[in-house]
Design a protein around this motif. Structure first.
Motif, PDB file in Angstrom:
ATOM      1  N   VAL A  50       4.025 -24.367 -46.196  1.00  0.00           N
ATOM      2  CA  VAL A  50       4.005 -25.104 -47.464  1.00  0.00           C
ATOM      3  C   VAL A  50       3.686 -24.163 -48.613  1.00  0.00           C
ATOM      4  N   ARG A  51       2.661 -23.348 -48.423  1.00  0.00           N
ATOM      5  CA  ARG A  51       2.275 -22.398 -49.471  1.00  0.00           C
ATOM      6  C   ARG A  51       3.404 -21.416 -49.766  1.00  0.00           C
ATOM      7  N   THR A  52       3.994 -20.871 -48.729  1.00  0.00           N
ATOM      8  CA  THR A  52       5.085 -19.912 -48.896  1.00  0.00           C
ATOM      9  C   THR A  52       6.293 -20.563 -49.562  1.00  0.00           C
ATOM     10  N   SER A  53       6.635 -21.772 -49.142  1.00  0.00           N
ATOM     11  CA  SER A  53       7.788 -22.473 -49.722  1.00  0.00           C
ATOM     12  C   SER A  53       7.587 -22.745 -51.209  1.00  0.00           C
ATOM     13  N   ARG A  54       6.388 -23.138 -51.574  1.00  0.00           N
ATOM     14  CA  ARG A  54       6.113 -23.397 -52.997  1.00  0.00           C
ATOM     15  C   ARG A  54       6.237 -22.130 -53.833  1.00  0.00           C
ATOM     16  N   ILE A  55       5.726 -21.028 -53.308  1.00  0.00           N
ATOM     17  CA  ILE A  55       5.819 -19.762 -54.034  1.00  0.00           C
ATOM     18  C   ILE A  55       7.278 -19.327 -54.165  1.00  0.00           C
ATOM     19  N   LEU A  73      11.979 -26.436 -51.222  1.00  0.00           N
ATOM     20  CA  LEU A  73      10.832 -27.341 -51.156  1.00  0.00           C
ATOM     21  C   LEU A  73      10.969 -28.389 -50.051  1.00  0.00           C
ATOM     22  N   THR A 107       8.540 -28.209 -47.225  1.00  0.00           N
ATOM     23  CA  THR A 107       7.171 -28.699 -47.342  1.00  0.00           C
ATOM     24  C   THR A 107       7.025 -30.108 -46.769  1.00  0.00           C
ATOM     25  N   ARG A 108       8.107 -30.734 -46.355  1.00  0.00           N
ATOM     26  CA  ARG A 108       8.087 -32.117 -45.869  1.00  0.00           C
ATOM     27  C   ARG A 108       7.521 -32.337 -44.474  1.00  0.00           C
ATOM     28  N   ALA A 157       9.992 -21.165 -53.994  1.00  0.00           N
ATOM     29  CA  ALA A 157      10.714 -22.082 -54.878  1.00  0.00           C
ATOM     30  C   ALA A 157      10.417 -21.770 -56.346  1.00  0.00           C
ATOM     31  N   ALA A 158       9.173 -21.485 -56.654  1.00  0.00           N
ATOM     32  CA  ALA A 158       8.809 -21.157 -58.034  1.00  0.00           C
ATOM     33  C   ALA A 158       9.482 -19.863 -58.486  1.00  0.00           C
TER      34      ALA A 158
END
Length: 153
Positions: free
Chosen positions: A20-25, A70, A73-74, A27-28
């Motif tokens: 989740v953390r990696t995906s958010r970074i 993202l 992250t689901r 994606a940003a």
């Protein structure tokens, strides 16, 4: 039914941490890079000229790509008296305890899988090996709850 009531019916609710953390970074970063590329690409050194619609398309594509990232992250696994709900990237599946044989983490696999009767299985992307102790604790708790609800020790 309120959110608190819905979450109260689950004894275990697991989501991946590192993914989740990696995906958010990621994606940003994708969103920022494609936005910058779209804004700054009105004229290039190669002589190619981008029109406004081209710039907007680059930005929109980047944001769609970031949204797709993202989706990672689901994943979630919920365990309770009525069974197990496994949510991976695109969908949810609910299983009754009668249909579940157990849980395992095959060698060289990134996540656990739910073993079902009939030699079938369902990958559980929420229980990832790279989450280390967090995943091991969740697996132990899952097995405890499985023994409790099925009567198998």
């Amino acid at each position: 039914m309120t959110v608190a009531e819905r979450s109260a019916q689950w004894d275990l609710d697991v989501r991946p941490r590192r993914a989740v953390r990696t995906s958010r970074i990621v994606a940003a970063v994708i969103a920022v890079l494609f936005t910058l590329a779209g804004v700054l690409s009105n004229h290039s050194a190669t002589g190619v000229n981008f029109r406004g619609s081209d710039q907007v398309a680059i930005i929109v594509f980047g944001w769609l790509l970031a949204g797709a990232v993202l989706l990672l992250t689901r994943p979630r696994v919920r365990v309770g008296a009525r069974g197990v709900i496994v949510r991976n990237v695109l969908g949810d599946s609910e299983f009754r305890w009668d249909d579940i044989r157990g849980i395992s983490v095959p060698d060289k696999k990134a996540w656990a899988r739910l073993e079902l009767v009939g030699d079938e299985y369902v990958p559980m992307m929420a229980l990832r090996v790279n989450d280390g102790e967090y995943a091991a604790t969740a697996l132990d708790r899952f097995r405890e709850l499985g023994a409790k609800y099925t009567g198998r020790e």
